[in-house]
Design a protein around this motif. Structure first.
Motif, PDB file in Angstrom:
ATOM      1  N   VAL A  30     -35.220  -8.275 -35.881  1.00 49.78           N
ATOM      2  CA  VAL A  30     -33.863  -7.807 -35.544  1.00 49.78           C
ATOM      3  C   VAL A  30     -33.999  -6.819 -34.111  1.00 49.78           C
ATOM      4  CG1 VAL A  30     -32.056  -6.005 -36.627  1.00 49.78           C
ATOM      5  CG2 VAL A  30     -33.226  -7.713 -37.920  1.00 49.78           C
ATOM      6  N   TYR A  31     -35.062  -6.101 -34.050  1.00 49.05           N
ATOM      7  CA  TYR A  31     -35.096  -5.290 -32.967  1.00 49.05           C
ATOM      8  C   TYR A  31     -35.212  -6.016 -31.651  1.00 49.05           C
ATOM      9  CZ  TYR A  31     -36.132  -1.246 -36.011  1.00 49.05           C
ATOM     10  OH  TYR A  31     -36.085  -0.077 -36.925  1.00 49.05           O
ATOM     11  N   LYS A  32     -35.712  -7.271 -31.929  1.00 44.29           N
ATOM     12  CA  LYS A  32     -35.680  -8.175 -30.697  1.00 44.29           C
ATOM     13  C   LYS A  32     -34.717  -8.521 -30.269  1.00 44.29           C
ATOM     14  CE  LYS A  32     -36.869 -12.718 -30.455  1.00 44.29           C
ATOM     15  NZ  LYS A  32     -37.295 -13.885 -31.267  1.00 44.29           N
ATOM     16  N   TRP A  33     -33.551  -8.879 -31.376  1.00 39.45           N
ATOM     17  CA  TRP A  33     -32.343  -9.410 -30.937  1.00 39.45           C
ATOM     18  C   TRP A  33     -31.353  -8.111 -30.511  1.00 39.45           C
ATOM     19  CZ3 TRP A  33     -30.786 -14.091 -29.914  1.00 39.45           C
ATOM     20  CH2 TRP A  33     -31.656 -15.324 -30.494  1.00 39.45           C
ATOM     21  N   PHE A  34     -31.775  -7.060 -30.985  1.00 36.50           N
ATOM     22  CA  PHE A  34     -30.863  -5.731 -30.743  1.00 36.50           C
ATOM     23  C   PHE A  34     -31.635  -4.509 -30.440  1.00 36.50           C
ATOM     24  CE2 PHE A  34     -28.176  -7.995 -34.051  1.00 36.50           C
ATOM     25  CZ  PHE A  34     -27.199  -8.382 -33.230  1.00 36.50           C
ATOM     26  N   PRO A  35     -32.447  -4.442 -29.215  1.00 39.32           N
ATOM     27  CA  PRO A  35     -33.204  -3.385 -28.776  1.00 39.32           C
ATOM     28  C   PRO A  35     -32.760  -2.276 -28.935  1.00 39.32           C
ATOM     29  CG  PRO A  35     -33.113  -5.114 -27.086  1.00 39.32           C
ATOM     30  CD  PRO A  35     -32.051  -5.658 -28.061  1.00 39.32           C
ATOM     31  N   LYS A  36     -31.275  -1.816 -29.035  1.00 41.86           N
ATOM     32  CA  LYS A  36     -30.770  -0.867 -28.978  1.00 41.86           C
ATOM     33  C   LYS A  36     -31.032  -0.069 -30.576  1.00 41.86           C
ATOM     34  CE  LYS A  36     -27.216   0.658 -26.127  1.00 41.86           C
ATOM     35  NZ  LYS A  36     -25.798   0.069 -25.576  1.00 41.86           N
ATOM     36  N   LEU A  37     -31.232  -0.807 -31.481  1.00 40.70           N
ATOM     37  CA  LEU A  37     -31.227  -0.286 -32.611  1.00 40.70           C
ATOM     38  C   LEU A  37     -32.650   0.235 -33.045  1.00 40.70           C
ATOM     39  CD1 LEU A  37     -29.660  -2.912 -35.175  1.00 40.70           C
ATOM     40  CD2 LEU A  37     -28.613  -1.001 -33.973  1.00 40.70           C
ATOM     41  N   LYS A  38     -33.773  -0.374 -32.408  1.00 40.96           N
ATOM     42  CA  LYS A  38     -34.884   0.456 -32.253  1.00 40.96           C
ATOM     43  C   LYS A  38     -34.819   1.674 -31.758  1.00 40.96           C
ATOM     44  CE  LYS A  38     -39.723  -0.692 -31.925  1.00 40.96           C
ATOM     45  NZ  LYS A  38     -40.733  -1.766 -31.520  1.00 40.96           N
ATOM     46  N   GLU A  39     -34.434   1.579 -30.541  1.00 42.52           N
ATOM     47  CA  GLU A  39     -34.266   3.345 -29.881  1.00 42.52           C
ATOM     48  C   GLU A  39     -33.465   4.142 -30.987  1.00 42.52           C
ATOM     49  OE1 GLU A  39     -31.900   3.206 -26.305  1.00 42.52           O
ATOM     50  OE2 GLU A  39     -32.803   1.255 -25.684  1.00 42.52           O
ATOM     51  N   ARG A  40     -32.726   3.728 -31.714  1.00 42.54           N
ATOM     52  CA  ARG A  40     -31.434   4.734 -32.634  1.00 42.54           C
ATOM     53  C   ARG A  40     -32.077   4.618 -34.020  1.00 42.54           C
ATOM     54  NH1 ARG A  40     -26.333   5.496 -29.236  1.00 42.54           N
ATOM     55  NH2 ARG A  40     -27.827   5.665 -27.257  1.00 42.54           N
ATOM     56  N   LYS A  41     -33.173   4.060 -34.324  1.00 45.55           N
ATOM     57  CA  LYS A  41     -33.545   3.851 -35.629  1.00 45.55           C
ATOM     58  C   LYS A  41     -33.539   5.200 -36.782  1.00 45.55           C
ATOM     59  CE  LYS A  41     -38.438   3.772 -35.261  1.00 45.55           C
ATOM     60  NZ  LYS A  41     -39.766   2.842 -35.501  1.00 45.55           N
ATOM     61  N   SER A  42     -33.688   6.330 -36.035  1.00 48.35           N
ATOM     62  CA  SER A  42     -33.835   7.391 -37.067  1.00 48.35           C
ATOM     63  C   SER A  42     -32.311   7.998 -36.956  1.00 48.35           C
ATOM     64  CB  SER A  42     -34.821   8.612 -36.558  1.00 48.35           C
ATOM     65  OG  SER A  42     -35.898   7.901 -36.067  1.00 48.35           O
ATOM     66  N   GLN A  43     -31.499   7.675 -36.199  1.00 51.05           N
ATOM     67  CA  GLN A  43     -30.091   8.277 -36.127  1.00 51.05           C
ATOM     68  C   GLN A  43     -29.407   7.804 -37.204  1.00 51.05           C
ATOM     69  OE1 GLN A  43     -28.937   7.719 -31.766  1.00 51.05           O
ATOM     70  NE2 GLN A  43     -26.821   8.335 -32.440  1.00 51.05           N
ATOM     71  N   ALA A  44     -28.192   8.747 -37.712  1.00 51.16           N
ATOM     72  CA  ALA A  44     -27.291   8.241 -38.810  1.00 51.16           C
ATOM     73  C   ALA A  44     -26.423   7.341 -38.624  1.00 51.16           C
ATOM     74  CB  ALA A  44     -26.543   9.451 -39.347  1.00 51.16           C
ATOM     75  N   ALA A  45     -26.334   6.134 -39.041  1.00 59.81           N
ATOM     76  CA  ALA A  45     -25.473   5.119 -38.687  1.00 59.81           C
ATOM     77  C   ALA A  45     -23.969   5.521 -38.307  1.00 59.81           C
ATOM     78  CB  ALA A  45     -25.192   4.123 -39.910  1.00 59.81           C
ATOM     79  N   GLY A  46     -23.468   6.541 -38.876  1.00 57.06           N
ATOM     80  CA  GLY A  46     -22.148   6.827 -38.543  1.00 57.06           C
ATOM     81  C   GLY A  46     -21.898   7.513 -37.230  1.00 57.06           C
ATOM     82  N   THR A  47     -23.020   7.805 -36.753  1.00 54.68           N
ATOM     83  CA  THR A  47     -22.928   8.329 -35.291  1.00 54.68           C
ATOM     84  C   THR A  47     -22.949   7.421 -34.061  1.00 54.68           C
ATOM     85  OG1 THR A  47     -25.182   8.810 -35.092  1.00 54.68           O
ATOM     86  CG2 THR A  47     -23.959  10.453 -36.089  1.00 54.68           C
ATOM     87  N   LEU A  48     -23.237   6.219 -34.323  1.00 52.22           N
ATOM     88  CA  LEU A  48     -23.204   5.222 -33.437  1.00 52.22           C
ATOM     89  C   LEU A  48     -21.994   4.794 -32.953  1.00 52.22           C
ATOM     90  CD1 LEU A  48     -25.927   2.838 -35.135  1.00 52.22           C
ATOM     91  CD2 LEU A  48     -26.223   4.715 -33.554  1.00 52.22           C
ATOM     92  N   SER A  49     -22.042   4.038 -31.821  1.00 50.68           N
ATOM     93  CA  SER A  49     -20.685   3.305 -31.315  1.00 50.68           C
ATOM     94  C   SER A  49     -20.137   2.187 -32.479  1.00 50.68           C
ATOM     95  CB  SER A  49     -20.606   2.900 -29.843  1.00 50.68           C
ATOM     96  OG  SER A  49     -21.621   2.062 -29.923  1.00 50.68           O
ATOM     97  N   GLY A  50     -19.011   1.784 -32.026  1.00 49.26           N
ATOM     98  CA  GLY A  50     -18.465   0.700 -32.995  1.00 49.26           C
ATOM     99  C   GLY A  50     -19.495  -0.562 -32.902  1.00 49.26           C
TER     100      GLY A  50
END
Lengths: 235, 287
Positions: free
Chosen positions: A117-137
């Motif tokens: 999953v991180y390979k397809w969406f590298p951004k998620l790896k950067e944000r993995k400890s962030q609350a999901a509600g604080t991410l952009s749509g």
């Protein structure tokens, strides 16, 4: 792999889906198109067992799924990215992804799937400890797709991934789904209102109108169809 | 100054009980969006269980905690499975209101029949030992209860944060549809949640028994305080309930010290109303 025959379903006494039949083959991206309120989401919810069908059959690799609970269907490998994402907003991105591992197999392969999953969406790896509600749509949609992929789907259902997202982000997510179908042999059902974008990414499509399958054909055929052009593309 | 410190320590202790009650109530609310009106009675049952274990079987009140927790979890799970889950299907708030209020009345009267309205206490060999912590004097049972409250609270946070079941509880409470999408068995989580909420109330009861009288109506005041904790701390927020519980305990003891015990409840409720009003104003201003 998925053959739906004469499916009827709805909520309580209100019937929404009338006699719907469609099919998804291995490694194929199938678009289910239609305007708001046509019954697309109800169709998806019936296939994934969140609503019990009134009649019809859902055959998935030889298993009859009609009337089975959603957990059984999930275990068989039909995983959906629901409309409106339905993330756990106060949990971290990592925890959200982790929740996607439902079956024993998915739990055992969690680390491997996370890397995937991180390979397809590298951004998620950067944000993995962030609350999901604080991410952009767009990032939230990536989490939702990632969460579904962690469940090791054989058939991935994307319900309105474009809802409320900027066009370029929609393109990103759709092209990931498309490449995954072509490279990993995953089958994808793409439920969309944005017909131009959906047809560009799919092999075949079905048009849903008033709870019935009104048209079917290859993406190319549908794109050229006079009715589709007139009713949905405005040309 | 010493009296002030003493009051603070007592406030923290009583606040710990309110926290435990409020957190149990809030876990249940978070997952099922229902208010458990018989939460206080669960504390009462926990107290009687401890009393029975001690009087008839000679089990030390603190050693009986796991036993009480287990019994209360079982009772909660049974209530959830046979009564609450079927009522949730009707989507009627009044059904659940009558159900939990009714259960509370039933439990109070059962206790009345079985144990009579007499006040009961239990004593142990260490009941009268006092411990001096600097200027503060504390009965040993209170000190042990306080430490136990801290351990249980930490264990609860750990459970919700790191275990698979804890994560599922949070998932169902944050997004029931999302939970169904990832295949969480909500009914099983309901049973665990309600059992856990009851077990927390029961354990609070067990910890309370050594320095509080046991009688059939003992739960109502604690149940009511738990509701205040939940409302002030925010519905569904475990951390909020923890802080609100400690705050309420401190407020009670400090107000009886400063304004006098007669006005204790008055001070508490006035503060409660002020908090609600101020919070509402802040929320309205932000919009």
């Amino acid at each position: 792999m998925l053959k739906v025959r004469n499916l009827s379903s709805g909520y309580g006494n209100v019937q929404i889906i009338w006699d719907a039949s469609f099919e998804v083959r291995d490694g194929e991206v199938v678009a289910i198109l239609g305007s708001n309120g046509a019954g697309k989401t109800t169709l998806v919810r019936t296939v994934t067992g969140m609503i019990h069908p009134k009649s019809g059959s859902i055959d998935f690799d030889g298993d009859e799924l009609c009337g089975k609970p959603s957990r059984y269907i999930l275990d068989k490998g039909i995983v959906q990215v629901p409309e409106g994402r339905q993330l756990f907003t106060e949990m971290t991105v990592y925890e959200n992804l982790e929740m996607g591992a439902f079956s024993k197999e998915a739990k055992a392969k969690l680390q491997e799937s996370l890397e995937f999953v991180y390979k397809w969406f590298p951004k998620l790896k950067e944000r993995k400890s962030q609350a999901a509600g604080t991410l952009s749509g767009g990032e939230q949609q990536m989490v939702a797709v990632g969460r579904a992929l962690i469940g090791l789907p054989k058939l991935l259902i994307l319900d309105e991934p474009s809802l409320g997202l900027a066009p370029n982000i929609v393109d990103d997510i759709l092209s990931v789904a498309h490449s995954m179908a072509k490279e990993q042999g995953l089958s994808v059902i793409l439920v969309e209102q944005d017909i131009t974008k959906a047809l560009a990414m799919s092999d075949r499509g079905y048009v849903v109108e008033n709870g019935r399958i009104a048209l079917e054909g290859t993406a190319e055929e549908l794109g050229k169809n006079e009715h589709v052009k007139k009713a949905y593309l405005g040309i | 100054m010493e009296i002030f410190l003493q009051a603070c320590v007592n406030g923290l202790l009583i606040g710990g009980f309110y926290s435990l009650m409020g957190m149990g109530q809030n876990i249940i609310f978070g997952v099922m969006k229902i208010i458990n009106f018989c939460h206080g009675e669960m504390l009462m049952i926990g107290m009687y269980l401890t009393f029975v274990f001690n009087t008839f079987f000679g089990i030390d009140p603190y050693l009986s905690i796991p036993l009480v927790a287990l019994c209360m979890f079982g009772l909660g799970a049974l209530i959830q499975h046979t009564l609450i889950t079927p009522s949730l299907g009707t989507k009627s708030f009044t059904n659940l209101l009558f159900l939990t209020v009714g259960l509370g009345i039933l439990f109070q009267n059962l206790a009345l029949v079985i144990f009579s309205p007499n006040y009961r206490t239990i004593t142990t060999s260490y009941s009268s030992i006092t411990v001096h912590l600097g200027p503060v004097t504390m009965a040993l049972p209170k000190l042990i209860s306080f430490i136990a409250l801290i351990i249980i609270t930490i264990a609860l946070f750990w459970f919700l944060k790191y275990t698979s079941t804890g994560k599922k509880i949070r998932a169902v409470s944050q997004n029931p549809i999302g939970a169904e999408v990832v295949g969480i068995n909500s009914k099983r989580i309901y049973i665990i949640t309600y059992g856990l909420g009851c077990a927390l109330a029961g354990v609070a009861g067990a910890l309370l028994t050594l320095f509080y009288m046991v009688y059939p109506m003992v739960g109502s005041s604690f149940g009511f305080k738990a509701l205040i904790v939940v409302v002030v701390g925010g519905f569904g927020s475990i951390q909020g309930a923890f802080c609100a519980g400690i705050f309420l305990g401190l407020l009670e003891t400090l107000s009886s010290l400063i304004v006098g015990p007669t006005y204790r409840d008055l001070t508490v409720f006035v503060t409660f109303i002020v908090i609600l009003v101020v919070r509402q104003i802040i929320i309205l201003r932000r919009r």
